[in-house]
Design a protein around this motif. Structure first.
Motif, PDB file in Angstrom:
ATOM      1  N   HIS A 234       8.154  -0.416  27.274  1.00  0.00           N
ATOM      2  CA  HIS A 234       8.117   0.157  25.935  1.00  0.00           C
ATOM      3  C   HIS A 234       6.848   0.972  25.707  1.00  0.00           C
ATOM      4  N   VAL A 235       6.920   1.835  24.704  1.00  0.00           N
ATOM      5  CA  VAL A 235       5.750   2.591  24.273  1.00  0.00           C
ATOM      6  C   VAL A 235       5.713   2.533  22.744  1.00  0.00           C
ATOM      7  N   LEU A 236       4.524   2.259  22.209  1.00  0.00           N
ATOM      8  CA  LEU A 236       4.328   2.171  20.764  1.00  0.00           C
ATOM      9  C   LEU A 236       3.564   3.400  20.300  1.00  0.00           C
ATOM     10  N   ARG A 237       4.116   4.110  19.316  1.00  0.00           N
ATOM     11  CA  ARG A 237       3.482   5.320  18.783  1.00  0.00           C
ATOM     12  C   ARG A 237       3.155   5.085  17.320  1.00  0.00           C
ATOM     13  N   LEU A 238       1.873   5.171  16.995  1.00  0.00           N
ATOM     14  CA  LEU A 238       1.376   4.901  15.653  1.00  0.00           C
ATOM     15  C   LEU A 238       0.985   6.213  14.983  1.00  0.00           C
ATOM     16  N   ALA A 239       1.548   6.486  13.843  1.00  0.00           N
ATOM     17  CA  ALA A 239       1.206   7.718  13.124  1.00  0.00           C
ATOM     18  C   ALA A 239      -0.201   7.578  12.532  1.00  0.00           C
ATOM     19  N   PRO A 240      -1.078   8.564  12.739  1.00  0.00           N
ATOM     20  CA  PRO A 240      -2.447   8.461  12.232  1.00  0.00           C
ATOM     21  C   PRO A 240      -2.601   8.846  10.769  1.00  0.00           C
ATOM     22  N   ASP A 241      -1.595   9.518  10.185  1.00  0.00           N
ATOM     23  CA  ASP A 241      -1.700   9.936   8.795  1.00  0.00           C
ATOM     24  C   ASP A 241      -0.289  10.056   8.207  1.00  0.00           C
ATOM     25  N   ARG A 242      -0.224  10.379   6.919  1.00  0.00           N
ATOM     26  CA  ARG A 242       1.071  10.400   6.229  1.00  0.00           C
ATOM     27  C   ARG A 242       1.954  11.560   6.687  1.00  0.00           C
ATOM     28  N   GLU A 243       1.329  12.707   6.996  1.00  0.00           N
ATOM     29  CA  GLU A 243       2.127  13.832   7.480  1.00  0.00           C
ATOM     30  C   GLU A 243       2.785  13.494   8.811  1.00  0.00           C
ATOM     31  N   ALA A 244       2.022  12.881   9.716  1.00  0.00           N
ATOM     32  CA  ALA A 244       2.593  12.458  10.995  1.00  0.00           C
ATOM     33  C   ALA A 244       3.674  11.410  10.784  1.00  0.00           C
ATOM     34  N   SER A 245       3.501  10.556   9.762  1.00  0.00           N
ATOM     35  CA  SER A 245       4.508   9.537   9.465  1.00  0.00           C
ATOM     36  C   SER A 245       5.836  10.176   9.076  1.00  0.00           C
ATOM     37  N   LEU A 246       5.774  11.231   8.272  1.00  0.00           N
ATOM     38  CA  LEU A 246       7.000  11.930   7.893  1.00  0.00           C
ATOM     39  C   LEU A 246       7.707  12.491   9.116  1.00  0.00           C
ATOM     40  N   ARG A 247       6.928  13.067  10.045  1.00  0.00           N
ATOM     41  CA  ARG A 247       7.534  13.626  11.261  1.00  0.00           C
ATOM     42  C   ARG A 247       8.137  12.532  12.133  1.00  0.00           C
ATOM     43  N   ARG A 248       7.480  11.372  12.219  1.00  0.00           N
ATOM     44  CA  ARG A 248       8.012  10.268  13.029  1.00  0.00           C
ATOM     45  C   ARG A 248       9.332   9.758  12.456  1.00  0.00           C
ATOM     46  N   ARG A 249       9.383   9.632  11.145  1.00  0.00           N
ATOM     47  CA  ARG A 249      10.626   9.143  10.532  1.00  0.00           C
ATOM     48  C   ARG A 249      11.755  10.149  10.719  1.00  0.00           C
ATOM     49  N   ARG A 250      11.439  11.430  10.597  1.00  0.00           N
ATOM     50  CA  ARG A 250      12.448  12.466  10.836  1.00  0.00           C
ATOM     51  C   ARG A 250      12.889  12.456  12.300  1.00  0.00           C
TER      52      ARG A 250
ATOM     53  N   ALA B 258      12.470  -0.461  17.449  1.00  0.00           N
ATOM     54  CA  ALA B 258      11.933  -0.958  16.186  1.00  0.00           C
ATOM     55  C   ALA B 258      11.120   0.155  15.545  1.00  0.00           C
ATOM     56  N   HIS B 259      11.092   0.138  14.221  1.00  0.00           N
ATOM     57  CA  HIS B 259      10.274   1.115  13.512  1.00  0.00           C
ATOM     58  C   HIS B 259       9.934   0.563  12.138  1.00  0.00           C
TER      59      HIS B 259
ATOM     60  N   GLY C 105       1.857   3.001   4.381  1.00  0.00           N
ATOM     61  CA  GLY C 105       2.242   4.407   4.424  1.00  0.00           C
ATOM     62  C   GLY C 105       2.182   5.062   5.777  1.00  0.00           C
ATOM     63  N   LEU C 106       1.829   4.309   6.825  1.00  0.00           N
ATOM     64  CA  LEU C 106       1.686   4.881   8.171  1.00  0.00           C
ATOM     65  C   LEU C 106       2.767   4.299   9.084  1.00  0.00           C
ATOM     66  N   ALA C 107       3.588   5.177   9.640  1.00  0.00           N
ATOM     67  CA  ALA C 107       4.761   4.742  10.393  1.00  0.00           C
ATOM     68  C   ALA C 107       4.425   4.414  11.842  1.00  0.00           C
ATOM     69  N   TYR C 108       5.280   3.582  12.442  1.00  0.00           N
ATOM     70  CA  TYR C 108       5.242   3.367  13.887  1.00  0.00           C
ATOM     71  C   TYR C 108       6.664   3.440  14.411  1.00  0.00           C
ATOM     72  N   THR C 109       6.793   3.760  15.690  1.00  0.00           N
ATOM     73  CA  THR C 109       8.064   3.621  16.397  1.00  0.00           C
ATOM     74  C   THR C 109       7.780   2.927  17.718  1.00  0.00           C
ATOM     75  N   LEU C 110       8.564   1.929  18.019  1.00  0.00           N
ATOM     76  CA  LEU C 110       8.502   1.255  19.313  1.00  0.00           C
ATOM     77  C   LEU C 110       9.712   1.724  20.100  1.00  0.00           C
ATOM     78  N   ASP C 111       9.454   2.481  21.176  1.00  0.00           N
ATOM     79  CA  ASP C 111      10.518   3.137  21.930  1.00  0.00           C
ATOM     80  C   ASP C 111      10.654   2.544  23.322  1.00  0.00           C
ATOM     81  N   THR C 112      11.859   2.657  23.869  1.00  0.00           N
ATOM     82  CA  THR C 112      12.042   2.331  25.272  1.00  0.00           C
ATOM     83  C   THR C 112      11.328   3.383  26.119  1.00  0.00           C
ATOM     84  N   ARG C 113      10.738   2.952  27.198  1.00  0.00           N
ATOM     85  CA  ARG C 113      10.008   3.855  28.077  1.00  0.00           C
ATOM     86  C   ARG C 113      10.985   4.547  29.029  1.00  0.00           C
ATOM     87  N   VAL C 114      10.896   5.868  29.114  1.00  0.00           N
ATOM     88  CA  VAL C 114      11.737   6.628  30.043  1.00  0.00           C
ATOM     89  C   VAL C 114      11.078   6.552  31.422  1.00  0.00           C
ATOM     90  N   PRO C 115      11.763   6.003  32.431  1.00  0.00           N
ATOM     91  CA  PRO C 115      11.135   5.831  33.747  1.00  0.00           C
ATOM     92  C   PRO C 115      10.778   7.166  34.388  1.00  0.00           C
TER      93      PRO C 115
END
Length: 311
Positions: A49-65, A86-87, A93-103
């Protein structure tokens, strides 16, 4: 504006432990580590897995989209698009996405084979089939084509400074004249869904040279397909990028436009780094400059019929 917290291994581990419900190292959580030292908001979680944490609210909007956009894109392309397991929010106000890792590795680590170029062609042709209205409904923005002539003028000045630093032969940019840049303007009706952020780090390549996946769709836009051709030029080299675009059905105009977007961008980015305006890896920027300026036969084509159709 409140400053976002800096994620640490402990905060990442606590978050992931609650999501995956699995053990790991002696601290009672999964093995976590930053993807690279300068990317404190992207973490490997174990080997899957890879966890991506949005550093600000603008990045959070892009992650959710991006979560919804990836589901829209996935049926249209022949390469893997990451899947979220998981997300939510990792801080208020700061989003995360936990994604499957592409081998696989990245295009910065492995060369793309001829079959891999066909994979890239499938990516470019598949993006063209994604319904624009559905992408817009998800909030994907429309982006106007860049002026290649304005970019050319900026690159000419940057190239002179690179030449003074013995980094580049400024005369190479003379191949692109003002009339030539005008000929490579986008044609009406050419806008398609683009990844708009293709780099070597976002192209997953296996050891045999196949392209296995494309990462990070947060910058996706409806716009100029030459931007993705340009991204591939710095990711896998200009010849491979143009061959893939040609195989995808793009003609000489968008291929050459992408080539020159990549070349001008690479000159400007390296100049900005050397003069202290941007950070990043100097080695990588030099590699991208070299890839963008790899010669191709197509660049000798200079005349296009005014009614040349876009795919």
């Amino acid at each position: 504006m409140t400053q976002a917290p800096t994620p640490t291994a402990d905060t990442v581990r606590r978050l992931v432990r609650s999501l995956l419900k699995e053990g790991g190292d002696d601290t009672g959580g999964p093995d976590v580590r930053p993807v690279t030292e300068d990317r404190e908001h992207t973490w490997w979680i174990g080997s899957r897995h890879v966890l991506r944490l949005a550093p600000d609210r603008e990045a959070s909007l892009r992650r959710r989209r991006e979560l919804r956009l990836r589901d829209l894109v996935r049926p249209h392309v022949p390469v893997a698009v990451p899947t979220s397991v998981a997300h939510g929010d990792w801080a208020p106000g700061l989003a995360y996405t936990l994604d499957t890792r592409v081998p696989g590795g990245t295009a910065d680590e492995y060369d793309v084979s001829a079959v891999g170029e066909a994979d890239l062609a499938g990516l470019l042709s598949g993006l063209r089939t994604v319904p624009a209205r559905q992408a817009e409904a998800l909030g994907v923005p429309r982006v106007a084509p860049r002026s290649l002539d304005a970019l050319r003028r900026m690159a000419v000045h940057a190239a002179e400074r690179l030449a003074a630093a013995d980094e580049f032969d400024a005369a190479r940019l003379h191949q692109l004249t003002q009339p030539g840049a005008a000929q490579l303007a986008t044609q009406p009706g050419a806008a398609v869904l683009t990844h708009h952020g293709l780099t070597g780090a976002h192209v997953v390549v296996s050891a045999d040279g196949r392209v296995r996946g494309i990462l990070d769709w947060t910058a996706a836009a409806l716009g100029d397909p030459a931007e993705d051709i340009a991204g591939l030029a710095v990711a896998v080299g200009s010849p491979a990028a143009v061959r893939a675009a040609t195989l995808a059905g793009y003609g000489a105009r968008p291929c050459l436009r992408g080539l020159w977007l990549a070349r001008c961008d690479a000159v400007i980015r390296l100049t900005d780094h050397l003069e202290g305006r941007t950070g990043g890896s100097l080695t990588l920027l030099r590699t991208q400059l070299r890839r963008a300026w790899e010669p191709i036969l197509l660049e000798r084509v200079t005349d296009f019929p005014e009614d040349e159709p876009e795919p």
